[in-house]
Design an enzyme around this catalytic site. Structure first.
Site, short mmCIF file in Angstrom:
data_model
loop_
_atom_site.label_atom_id
_atom_site.label_comp_id
_atom_site.label_asym_id
_atom_site.label_seq_id
_atom_site.Cartn_x
_atom_site.Cartn_y
_atom_site.Cartn_z
N ASP A 10 0.85 -1.21 0.00
CA ASP A 10 0.00 0.00 0.00
C ASP A 10 0.88 1.26 0.00
O ASP A 10 0.83 2.04 0.93
CB ASP A 10 -0.96 -0.01 1.20
CG ASP A 10 -0.24 0.04 2.55
OD1 ASP A 10 0.95 -0.35 2.63
OD2 ASP A 10 -0.86 0.51 3.54
N ASP A 15 6.86 1.18 1.85
CA ASP A 15 6.52 0.15 0.84
C ASP A 15 7.37 0.28 -0.41
O ASP A 15 7.72 -0.72 -1.05
CB ASP A 15 5.04 0.26 0.43
CG ASP A 15 4.07 0.13 1.57
OD1 ASP A 15 3.90 1.11 2.31
OD2 ASP A 15 3.51 -0.97 1.73
N ASN A 39 -2.49 2.82 3.46
CA ASN A 39 -1.94 4.13 3.83
C ASN A 39 -2.74 5.27 3.20
O ASN A 39 -2.95 6.31 3.82
CB ASN A 39 -0.49 4.24 3.36
CG ASN A 39 0.48 3.49 4.25
OD1 ASN A 39 0.32 3.46 5.46
ND2 ASN A 39 1.48 2.88 3.63
N THR A 124 2.92 -5.97 2.83
CA THR A 124 3.43 -4.83 3.60
C THR A 124 2.34 -3.79 3.86
O THR A 124 2.64 -2.61 4.05
CB THR A 124 4.63 -4.17 2.87
OG1 THR A 124 4.17 -3.66 1.60
CG2 THR A 124 5.77 -5.14 2.66
N PHE A 165 -0.63 -0.27 12.73
CA PHE A 165 -1.54 0.21 11.67
C PHE A 165 -2.08 -0.90 10.78
O PHE A 165 -3.29 -1.03 10.58
CB PHE A 165 -0.82 1.28 10.82
CG PHE A 165 -1.66 1.79 9.68
CD1 PHE A 165 -2.69 2.69 9.88
CD2 PHE A 165 -1.44 1.33 8.38
CE1 PHE A 165 -3.47 3.15 8.83
CE2 PHE A 165 -2.22 1.78 7.32
CZ PHE A 165 -3.24 2.69 7.55
N ASN A 166 -1.20 -1.72 10.18
CA ASN A 166 -1.67 -2.72 9.21
C ASN A 166 -2.61 -3.73 9.87
O ASN A 166 -3.56 -4.20 9.24
CB ASN A 166 -0.49 -3.46 8.58
CG ASN A 166 0.33 -2.59 7.67
OD1 ASN A 166 -0.16 -1.60 7.14
ND2 ASN A 166 1.60 -2.95 7.48
N HIS A 239 9.72 0.47 8.11
CA HIS A 239 9.15 -0.83 8.46
C HIS A 239 9.21 -1.88 7.34
O HIS A 239 9.68 -3.00 7.54
CB HIS A 239 7.67 -0.67 8.82
CG HIS A 239 7.37 0.39 9.82
ND1 HIS A 239 7.50 0.18 11.18
CD2 HIS A 239 6.94 1.66 9.67
CE1 HIS A 239 7.15 1.28 11.82
NE2 HIS A 239 6.80 2.19 10.93
N ASP A 240 8.64 -1.55 6.18
CA ASP A 240 8.27 -2.60 5.22
C ASP A 240 9.42 -3.40 4.61
O ASP A 240 9.29 -4.62 4.43
CB ASP A 240 7.39 -2.00 4.12
CG ASP A 240 6.02 -1.58 4.64
OD1 ASP A 240 5.62 -2.09 5.71
OD2 ASP A 240 5.37 -0.75 3.99
C1 BDR Z 1 3.00 0.11 8.59
O1 BDR Z 1 1.96 1.06 8.39
C2 BDR Z 1 2.19 1.80 7.21
O2 BDR Z 1 1.98 3.16 7.43
C3 BDR Z 1 3.58 1.49 6.76
O3 BDR Z 1 3.65 1.50 5.34
C4 BDR Z 1 3.85 0.13 7.34
O4 BDR Z 1 3.41 -0.89 6.46
C5 BDR Z 1 3.73 0.46 9.87
O5 BDR Z 1 2.85 0.44 10.96
CA CA Z 2 2.90 -0.43 4.14
#
Ligand code: BDR
Ligand code: CA
Length: 310
Positions: A10, A15, A39, A124, A165-166, A239-240
Site C-alpha cells: 500500500d 513500501d 496508507n 506490507t 496500523f496494518n 518498516h516494510d
Molecule cells: C505500517 O503502516 C504503514 O503506514 C507502513 O507502510 C507500514 O506498512 C507500519 O505500521
Molecule cells: Ca505499508
C-alpha cells in the site's frame, strides 16, 4: 535459485523501499505486485507502486489492484505519515506501465499456480488481498511457499496503544490468513523500530547517487519529518523492507516459532497481536515472529539493492 515472490503493498514511503529491495536483491525474483487500500486509497497505492517500479526502471512486473478496503470494516488511512497522495515529498512521474487489468486475486492465483517453484508472498499493508485470495481460491492453500507480513508487534502498537496500523486496519483478514495453515511470519514494530533512518543511513543511501537513491532521499526527508511530527521519532522507522529481508537475507532476522492470536472484539484493543512468547496459553504455535534484527546487515542489503537499480 532466487525465491519467487509477490509483493502485496500500500505505497506508502516504506513500501517503496520494500519494492526496491525485492526488485534489486539477487536472492529474490519479483514476479508480481498487488496493491490494497491502506496508507491511502487504492487509486493512489496502485499508481504509487507503478511509480516505484518506474523510478527504478523495473520493467515487466505486473501490478494489479486489489481491495479498496478491509473485508469487514471501513478503511482508515494514514495521510498524516505519507501525505495526501501516499508519497509525499518528491514530484511524482507518470508510471511507465499501465495497471494490469486482472484483479489482485487473479494475478496472485495465476502467478502462484503458474510457477514451477513455490511462490512466497510478502505483504506490507493491511492483508486484505491475501485473505480474499485464500478465501476465494482455496486451491492456492497447498501452493504458496509462505507468507511474510509487516505488521503487528510483540509489544505495543503505533496506531492505537495496542495495535499496529496494518493489523488495526484489517484484523479480520489477518486472523483469516494466520489461520490458513500456510507458514506465516510476522515482522512487527518490535523489530522495525530498530530500522531507523538516521542521518548516517540517509547519507549512505543518498551517496549511491542513482535515480532510485535520489528519489528515495526525497521520500525519506518527508517520511522522517512526519514521523517526528506524529510519533516524535525524527529517525523514521522504515518498516516494510524489513519483511522483505526475511526472504532476501534470512540471517538478518531472528525468528521464533510461537502462538499468534489477533484481537477482533476488544473495546480498546482491536487489532492487537497477542504473541505468546512465554507459551503460557499452551496453544499450538501457529506463526513465526521476528524477534531480532541485524540492523547493519539490513541496511547493507537495502543499499546494495538500491545500487543495483537504475
Ligand atoms: C505500517 O503502516 C504503514 O503506514 C507502513 O507502510 C507500514 O506498512 C507500519 O505500521
Ligand atoms: Ca505499508
Amino acid at each position: 535459485m532466487p525465491v519467487p515472490v509477490i509483493v502485496d503493498c500500500d505505497p506508502g514511503h516504506d513500501d517503496v523501499f520494500a519494492l526496491w529491495l525485492a526488485a534489486g536483491h539477487p536472492s529474490l525474483d519479483l514476479l508480481a505486485v498487488t496493491t490494497v487500500g491502506g496508507n491511502v486509497p487504492l487509486e493512489h497505492t496502485s499508481r504509487n507502486a507503478r511509480i516505484a517500479l518506474t523510478i527504478a526502471a523495473v520493467a515487466g512486473v505486473p501490478v494489479a489492484a486489489g481491495a479498496a478496503g478491509p473485508i469487514a470494516r471501513k478503511l482508515e488511512t494514514a495521510e498524516s505519515i505519507h501525505g495526501e497522495n501516499g508519497l509525499g515529498g518528491p514530484d511524482l512521474p507518470e508510471p511507465a506501465e499501465p495497471l494490469d487489468d486482472r484483479s489482485a486475486t487473479d494475478l496472485i492465483a495465476q502467478t502462484v499456480l503458474g510457477s514451477p517453484e513455490p511462490v512466497a508472498i510478502i505483504a506490507t499493508g493491511p492483508i486484505t488481498n491475501i485473505a480474499i485470495a485464500l478465501r476465494d481460491r482455496p486451491e492456492l492453500l497447498g501452493r504458496i511457499r509462505e507468507i511474510v507480513w509487516m505488521g503487528g508487534s510483540t509489544e505495543r502498537g503505533n496506531w492505537t496503544p495496542y495495535a499496529e496500523f496494518n493489523a488495526w486496519v484489517d484484523p479480520e483478514a489477518l486472523a483469516l490468513v494466520v489461520g490458513s495453515g500456510i507458514r506465516f511470519t510476522m515482522v512487527g514494530l518490535n523489530v522495525t523500530h530498530q530500522a531507523l533512518v538516521t542521518g548516517a543511513v540517509r547519507e549512505r543511501l543518498a551517496a549511491i547517487g542513482n535515480a532510485t537513491a535520489r528519489f528515495g532521499d526525497e521520500l525519506l526527508e518527508f517520511f522522517c519529518r512526519t514521523n517526528e511530527e506524529v510519533f516524535g521519532m525524527p529517525d523514521g522507522p522504515l518498516h516494510d523492507p524489513v519483511a522483505v529481508a526475511v526472504l532476501a537475507d534470512p540471517g538478518c532476522l531472528e525468528l521464533t516459532h510461537t502462538r499468534l492470536d489477533i484481537e477482533l472484539a476488544g473495546t480498546e484493543t482491536v487489532g492487537a497481536t497477542s504473541v505468546d512468547l512465554g507459551g503460557v496459553l499452551r496453544r499450538e504455535p501457529n506463526a513465526w515472529v521476528a524477534a531480532g534484527l541485524d540492523v547493519e546487515r539490513f541496511w547493507t542489503g537495502l543499499a546494495d539493492a538500491v545500487a543495483r537499480l537504475a
